[in-house]
Scaffold this motif. Sequence first.
Motif, mmCIF file in Angstrom:
data_model
loop_
_atom_site.group_PDB
_atom_site.id
_atom_site.type_symbol
_atom_site.label_atom_id
_atom_site.label_comp_id
_atom_site.label_asym_id
_atom_site.label_seq_id
_atom_site.Cartn_x
_atom_site.Cartn_y
_atom_site.Cartn_z
ATOM 1 N N LEU A 217 -13.581 -7.433 -7.584
ATOM 2 C CA LEU A 217 -13.888 -6.562 -6.442
ATOM 3 C C LEU A 217 -13.373 -7.165 -5.137
ATOM 4 N N ALA A 358 -21.377 0.037 -3.425
ATOM 5 C CA ALA A 358 -20.233 -0.073 -4.333
ATOM 6 C C ALA A 358 -20.535 0.589 -5.674
ATOM 7 N N SER A 361 -20.786 4.549 -5.183
ATOM 8 C CA SER A 361 -19.472 5.148 -4.934
ATOM 9 C C SER A 361 -18.564 5.102 -6.156
ATOM 10 N N GLY A 362 -18.991 4.381 -7.199
ATOM 11 C CA GLY A 362 -18.166 4.235 -8.389
ATOM 12 C C GLY A 362 -17.200 3.077 -8.339
ATOM 13 N N ARG A 363 -17.248 2.300 -7.255
ATOM 14 C CA ARG A 363 -16.319 1.173 -7.111
ATOM 15 C C ARG A 363 -16.674 0.029 -8.056
ATOM 16 N N ALA A 364 -17.961 -0.209 -8.252
ATOM 17 C CA ALA A 364 -18.417 -1.296 -9.111
ATOM 18 C C ALA A 364 -18.944 -0.736 -10.429
ATOM 19 N N GLN A 365 -18.588 -1.387 -11.523
ATOM 20 C CA GLN A 365 -19.019 -0.968 -12.868
ATOM 21 C C GLN A 365 -19.732 -2.150 -13.538
#
Length: 404
Positions: A217, A358, A361-365
Motif C-alpha cells: 500500500l 482504505a 474504499s476498496g484500496r486495502a484487502q
Amino acid sequence: MGGNRAVVYNKPGSVEVRNTDYPELVLKDGPGVNPLNVGRKCEHGVILKVVTTNICGSDQHMVRGRTTAPSGLILGHEITGEVIEVGRDVEFIKKGDLVSVPFNIACGRCRSCRERNTNICLNVNPDRPGSAYGYVDMGGWVGGQSEYVMVPYADFQLLKFPDKEKAMEKILDLTMLSDIFPTGYHGAVSAGVRPGSTVYVAGAGPVGLAAAHSAQLLGAAVVIVGDLNAERLAQAKSFGCETVNLREHPNLSEQIDQILGVPEVDCAIDCVGFEASGHGKDHGEAPATVLNSIMEVTRAGGRLGIPGLYVTGDPGAADEDSKVGTLKIRIGLGWAKSHTFVTGQTPVMQYNRDLMMAILSGRAQIAKAVNATLISLDAAPQAYQEFDRGVSRKFVIDPHGLVK
C-alpha cells in the motif's frame, strides 16, 4: 442483563470457553488484575456486544506458557462491537454505534496520549506505561474474546464506523483495525517504506502478512517475506510477495541476492518476536535470530521496524538471560550500519482511521491477505490448536452469529 461467555486461559496449551460475569462499568478483581486497578470506576466507558474478536499471535505466546499469564485470564485484545450500554460520562459515542476498539487502552489525558503515543499511556497500568485487554501484566483489563466486554475511555478511544450496514459488509476487513492491520502498517512506516522501496518482512504469520500488504500500500517495489512455514509463505505469494523458505534455504542474504541482484534490502520488518527459530532444518529456538538477520540484510542507513513482541518475562526460554528478555543481539553491526530501530506496541490510533478509509474504499484487502477465517466462540479452543500448528489463517470469532 444475563451472563457472558468467554475464552479463558487454563494452563500451557489449554484454553476453554466458560460462563463468566456480564461486564459492568467498573474493573473488578480477577485473574491478572493489578490490585491498584481493582474497583476502578469507568463511567467514561461502554459495554459492547462483541461482533467480531480475533485470535492473535500475542495470545498464542500466553497459551504456550511463554509468559507469566495467570490461569483464568480472559483472553482477547482484538475487538469490534456494537455499543449497548453507555456510561454516565460518555458524550459522543451512542447506543447502537458499531465501533473498532484499539488494543491499546489509553486515557486520552496523560502526556503520552496527548503526544499520540497511546501505546504507552501513563494512567491505565500501575506497573508500567501501556496496557491492553486480556493480556498479562497489562493492568488486568478483561479481554474481549467473549460475548460482551467493557471498554473504558470510550469517547477518546473508539473508532466509529460511519455506515453500520456497509461496515458489516466488510467486517472481516474492518475487524483487523483493532490490532494487526495497524501493527503491520506501523512496522512498515517505522521501517521507512516508501514508493520504490525493497522490503524484507520476517515472518509470514498474520502480522507479517499485514506488514507485507501495508508495504505494498505504501508503494514498495518488492516485498520479500521469509518464514520456515511453506503454507504461510504460499499465502504471502498469493497477493504478490516474493518469498524465502528459511528452512530449506537458510542463507537469507543469498536468497535476497537471487531475487534483487544485490544481497540487501532498503528496510526490514520483524514480525516474529521472541519465539524466533534459527534458520535451517535442524535449528531450534534462537530468539535473537530475526533481529540479527535483518541487521545483516538491511543496507547501511536503513531502518528496522520491530512490531514483533519481545517480553521481559519468559519462563519457557532456553536460558536464564532470555527469561528476562536479554538477547545476544549484534548491536555493533546495527551501530556500524547506522540503522534506526523502532520497537514497542503499535499506537493504533495513529493509523486506524486512515486504514478504515482504505478498506471502505476498496484500496486495502487485508482480510484476503491474512486469510480471515470466521469461527464460532465454541470453536475457539480448536482454532488455538490449529494456529499453534502453524495454519495460515487469521481466526475471527463471531460470538453471536451476526456475520453473514
